[in-house]
Design a protein around this motif. Structure first.
Motif, PDB file in Angstrom:
ATOM      1  N   ARG A   3       0.729  -1.218  -0.119  1.00 25.43           N
ATOM      2  CA  ARG A   3       0.232   0.083   0.023  1.00 25.43           C
ATOM      3  C   ARG A   3       0.946   1.115  -0.042  1.00 25.43           C
ATOM      4  NH1 ARG A   3      -1.840   3.623   4.293  1.00 25.43           N
ATOM      5  NH2 ARG A   3      -0.742   2.373   5.544  1.00 25.43           N
ATOM      6  N   ALA A   8      -1.687  -1.169  -4.615  1.00 23.34           N
ATOM      7  CA  ALA A   8      -3.145  -1.733  -3.715  1.00 23.34           C
ATOM      8  C   ALA A   8      -3.266  -2.946  -4.546  1.00 23.34           C
ATOM      9  CB  ALA A   8      -3.807  -0.649  -3.470  1.00 23.34           C
ATOM     10  N   GLN A  40      -9.040  -4.383   4.758  1.00 23.13           N
ATOM     11  CA  GLN A  40      -8.219  -3.205   4.958  1.00 23.13           C
ATOM     12  C   GLN A  40      -7.661  -2.771   3.716  1.00 23.13           C
ATOM     13  OE1 GLN A  40      -5.566  -5.175   7.822  1.00 23.13           O
ATOM     14  NE2 GLN A  40      -5.607  -3.079   9.018  1.00 23.13           N
ATOM     15  N   VAL A  41      -7.180  -4.009   2.680  1.00 25.22           N
ATOM     16  CA  VAL A  41      -6.733  -3.459   1.505  1.00 25.22           C
ATOM     17  C   VAL A  41      -7.799  -2.644   0.625  1.00 25.22           C
ATOM     18  CG1 VAL A  41      -5.708  -4.532  -0.790  1.00 25.22           C
ATOM     19  CG2 VAL A  41      -4.844  -5.188   1.359  1.00 25.22           C
ATOM     20  N   GLN A  43     -10.366  -1.011   1.817  1.00 28.34           N
ATOM     21  CA  GLN A  43     -10.554   0.239   2.407  1.00 28.34           C
ATOM     22  C   GLN A  43      -9.545   1.247   1.449  1.00 28.34           C
ATOM     23  OE1 GLN A  43      -9.515   0.948   6.464  1.00 28.34           O
ATOM     24  NE2 GLN A  43     -10.215   3.301   6.295  1.00 28.34           N
ATOM     25  N   TYR A  44      -8.195   0.835   1.570  1.00 27.49           N
ATOM     26  CA  TYR A  44      -7.167   1.489   1.008  1.00 27.49           C
ATOM     27  C   TYR A  44      -7.285   1.554  -0.550  1.00 27.49           C
ATOM     28  CZ  TYR A  44      -4.420   0.258   5.123  1.00 27.49           C
ATOM     29  OH  TYR A  44      -4.195  -0.047   6.609  1.00 27.49           O
ATOM     30  N   GLN A  45      -7.983   0.749  -1.071  1.00 24.82           N
ATOM     31  CA  GLN A  45      -8.441   0.987  -2.682  1.00 24.82           C
ATOM     32  C   GLN A  45      -9.531   1.814  -2.546  1.00 24.82           C
ATOM     33  OE1 GLN A  45      -8.990  -3.407  -3.484  1.00 24.82           O
ATOM     34  NE2 GLN A  45      -7.301  -2.985  -5.008  1.00 24.82           N
ATOM     35  N   ASP A  84     -14.243   7.332   7.095  1.00 26.70           N
ATOM     36  CA  ASP A  84     -14.031   7.369   5.620  1.00 26.70           C
ATOM     37  C   ASP A  84     -15.294   7.711   5.153  1.00 26.70           C
ATOM     38  OD1 ASP A  84     -11.333   7.185   6.078  1.00 26.70           O
ATOM     39  OD2 ASP A  84     -11.115   5.325   4.872  1.00 26.70           O
TER      40      ASP A  84
END
Length: 128
Positions: A3, A8, A40-41, A43-45, A84
């Motif tokens: 990340r 990602a 979690q990934v 979310q990062y995307q 977010d």
């Protein structure tokens, strides 16, 4: 790490593979931890709704099996997704739930501190 490197999509592929392998092993607790990491990934995307759905399922499964530490982890991460999404009331409830569970399980100060800081941030945004 991926990340932070801006990769990602690659992180998501690896998270999916880790989840597949965890499911193949038959260890449900390990599978749940892998599902939390995959969310979690997501979310990062910026895939907030799929992350929220996965984390809600993770919270419920951990609660059903009385896996307090995993439930706290899923709650903390779901709280970040709610934040977010500007859903501050829900984020605050999740962070407070994570603190309660981590205190109950005797977690490290680092785990408690991250949720405590998150509570302060959400309260500042929500004007609570």
């Amino acid at each position: 790490m991926l990340r932070l490197l801006g990769r990602a999509d690659e992180a998501f592929d690896i998270a999916n593979e880790a989840l597949r392998q965890a499911r193949f092993s038959g260890d449900r607790e390990t599978g749940l931890a892998a599902r939390i990491r995959r969310a979690q990934v997501q979310q990062y995307q910026g895939k907030l709704q799929p992350a929220l759905t996965d984390l809600t399922i993770c919270v419920e499964e951990a609660r059903g099996h009385e896996w307090g530490s995993l439930e706290a982890t899923a709650l903390h991460n779901r709280g970040k997704v709610h934040f977010d999404l500007h859903e501050y009331k829900e984020a605050l409830a999740d962070f407070k739930g994570a603190v309660f569970l981590w205190e109950k399980s005797g977690a490290s100060i680092d785990q408690l501190e991250s949720s405590m800081i998150a509570i302060g941030v959400v309260e500042a945004y929500a004007g609570a």
